[in-house]
Design a protein around this motif. Structure first.
Motif, short mmCIF file in Angstrom:
data_model
loop_
_atom_site.label_atom_id
_atom_site.label_comp_id
_atom_site.label_asym_id
_atom_site.label_seq_id
_atom_site.Cartn_x
_atom_site.Cartn_y
_atom_site.Cartn_z
N TRP A 176 0.80 -1.22 0.00
CA TRP A 176 0.00 0.00 0.00
C TRP A 176 0.84 1.28 0.00
N CYS A 177 2.16 1.14 0.03
CA CYS A 177 3.06 2.30 0.16
C CYS A 177 3.43 2.86 -1.22
N GLY A 178 2.89 4.07 -1.54
CA GLY A 178 3.20 4.70 -2.82
C GLY A 178 4.67 5.01 -3.01
N PRO A 179 5.33 5.67 -2.03
CA PRO A 179 6.76 5.96 -2.17
C PRO A 179 7.61 4.70 -2.35
N CYS A 180 7.17 3.58 -1.74
CA CYS A 180 7.89 2.32 -1.89
C CYS A 180 7.89 1.88 -3.35
N LYS A 181 6.71 2.01 -3.99
CA LYS A 181 6.59 1.60 -5.38
C LYS A 181 7.45 2.47 -6.30
N ALA A 182 7.63 3.72 -5.92
CA ALA A 182 8.46 4.61 -6.71
C ALA A 182 9.95 4.28 -6.52
N LEU A 183 10.30 3.87 -5.32
CA LEU A 183 11.70 3.59 -5.01
C LEU A 183 12.15 2.22 -5.51
N THR A 184 11.24 1.26 -5.54
CA THR A 184 11.59 -0.11 -5.91
C THR A 184 12.36 -0.22 -7.23
N PRO A 185 11.90 0.43 -8.32
CA PRO A 185 12.64 0.31 -9.58
C PRO A 185 14.08 0.85 -9.48
N VAL A 186 14.27 1.89 -8.67
CA VAL A 186 15.61 2.46 -8.48
C VAL A 186 16.50 1.44 -7.77
N LEU A 187 15.99 0.84 -6.71
CA LEU A 187 16.77 -0.14 -5.94
C LEU A 187 17.09 -1.36 -6.80
N GLU A 188 16.11 -1.83 -7.55
CA GLU A 188 16.33 -3.02 -8.39
C GLU A 188 17.34 -2.75 -9.49
N LYS A 189 17.25 -1.59 -10.13
CA LYS A 189 18.15 -1.26 -11.22
C LYS A 189 19.59 -1.11 -10.73
N VAL A 190 19.76 -0.36 -9.64
CA VAL A 190 21.12 -0.11 -9.14
C VAL A 190 21.72 -1.39 -8.57
N SER A 191 20.95 -2.17 -7.84
CA SER A 191 21.49 -3.41 -7.27
C SER A 191 21.90 -4.38 -8.37
N SER B 275 17.25 8.66 -5.65
CA SER B 275 17.57 8.65 -7.08
C SER B 275 18.73 7.70 -7.34
N GLU B 276 18.91 7.33 -8.59
CA GLU B 276 20.02 6.44 -8.95
C GLU B 276 21.36 7.04 -8.57
N SER B 277 21.55 8.30 -8.88
CA SER B 277 22.84 8.94 -8.62
C SER B 277 23.13 9.01 -7.13
#
Length: 302
Positions: free
Chosen positions: A38-53, A103-105
């Protein structure tokens, strides 16, 4: 994370966390993400974490996710108040709060800084060559330098905690230093699969023999009793066991060989069994053991 007093569900949560986060973090940098559906900010952050990791995987970075609704106990242990909450984990401990790196950077900058400070094992990196390191520890043991041997083996055990050889070395070094209690505690604390490794047989044999260690006055008494009645198998056996535990392997072997020559069948071959246990504790490749084995063969086979 202790499991004493926990419910079954809490123990299962701890086990899952240990496998997914703690164990990988022993030689990797784990990005630990606390999130919820249910966490909106989580959904926004997930792609960043997955891409960088994914991009940093070859540098020894991986991503682990904890759903706070499904793993409330783990979230409570980390005192998570808001989500997303993101930590960098290494060797089972949180070493940095990455929550503000949205952010990614920003995330890459923080990871780069962390990776400069910790010995992460990157994917594709060659495992350290343990043979020369273990050989150094063995040389220290053979030289009677328990402190140096302990230091060497302990450092190797930190590098490769799932390898039985350095743990065996640590235990043998502690026995050389006379710390039987700590050696036994470490042996008992080994994971079941590790404890079954044949590499530990020598340490187990040494530990069993070390428990016979007497006080100096008691050893003198046992020696006197054995010398006063050289035909007394029981007295000789008691002295030999104590002598080896006290560090006098020459006296122990000489006494046991004499007992075997007198009556090899005494007490179902106890003297021979004890001598073989000593050989195993020292190592069958040891020059001293080879010399004693030749003496034993002469007695047994003429």
């Amino acid at each position: 994370m202790a499991t004493l007093g926990l419910s079954i569900d809490e123990q299962k949560a701890v086990d899952r966390f240990r496998k997914a986060v703690v164990e990988p973090s022993m030689d990797k940098l784990v990005i630990l993400d606390f999130w919820a559906e249910w966490c909106g900010p989580c959904k926004a952050l997930t792609p960043v974490l997955e891409k960088v990791s994914a991009e940093y995987a070859d540098k020894g970075v991986l991503l682990a996710k904890i759903n706070v609704d499904e793993d409330k106990f783990i979230a409570a242990q980390f005192q998570v108040r808001t989500i997303p909450t993101v930590y960098a984990m290494f060797q089972g401990q949180p070493i940095a709060d990455l929550t503000n790196a949205r952010s990614e950077s920003q995330l890459k900058a923080m990871l780069d800084q962390i990776l400069k400070q910790i010995p992460v094992k990157a994917d594709g990196a060659e495992a350290p060559d343990l043979a020369p390191l273990l050989a150094m520890g063995e040389e220290a043991l053979e030289a009677g330098d328990g402190e140096r041997a302990y230091s060497i083996f302990a450092q190797i055990a930190e590098m490769v905690p799932d390898n039985a050889a350095p743990h065996a070395g640590v235990i043998r070094a502690l026995l050389l230093l006379g710390d039987v209690e700590t050696a036994q505690r470490l042996m008992d604390a080994l994971p079941e699969e590790l404890a079954k490794d044949p590499v530990l047989d020598k340490a187990k044999a040494a530990l069993a023999l070390a428990k016979d260690a007497p006080e100096a006055s008691e050893l003198d008494g046992l020696k006197a009793a054995a010398e006063a009645a050289p035909q007394d198998q029981e007295a000789g056996f008691a002295y030999a066991s104590a002598a080896f535990a006290a560090g006098d392997r020459d006296a122990a072997a000489a006494t046991l060989l004499r007992l075997i020559a007198q009556d090899r069948a005494w007490n179902e071959g106890a003297a021979r069994a004890k001598l073989l246990q000593i050989f195993e504790a020292i190592g069958l490749e040891d020059a001293w053991v080879s010399a004693q084995r030749r003496k034993l063969s002469t007695i047994l086979f003429g």
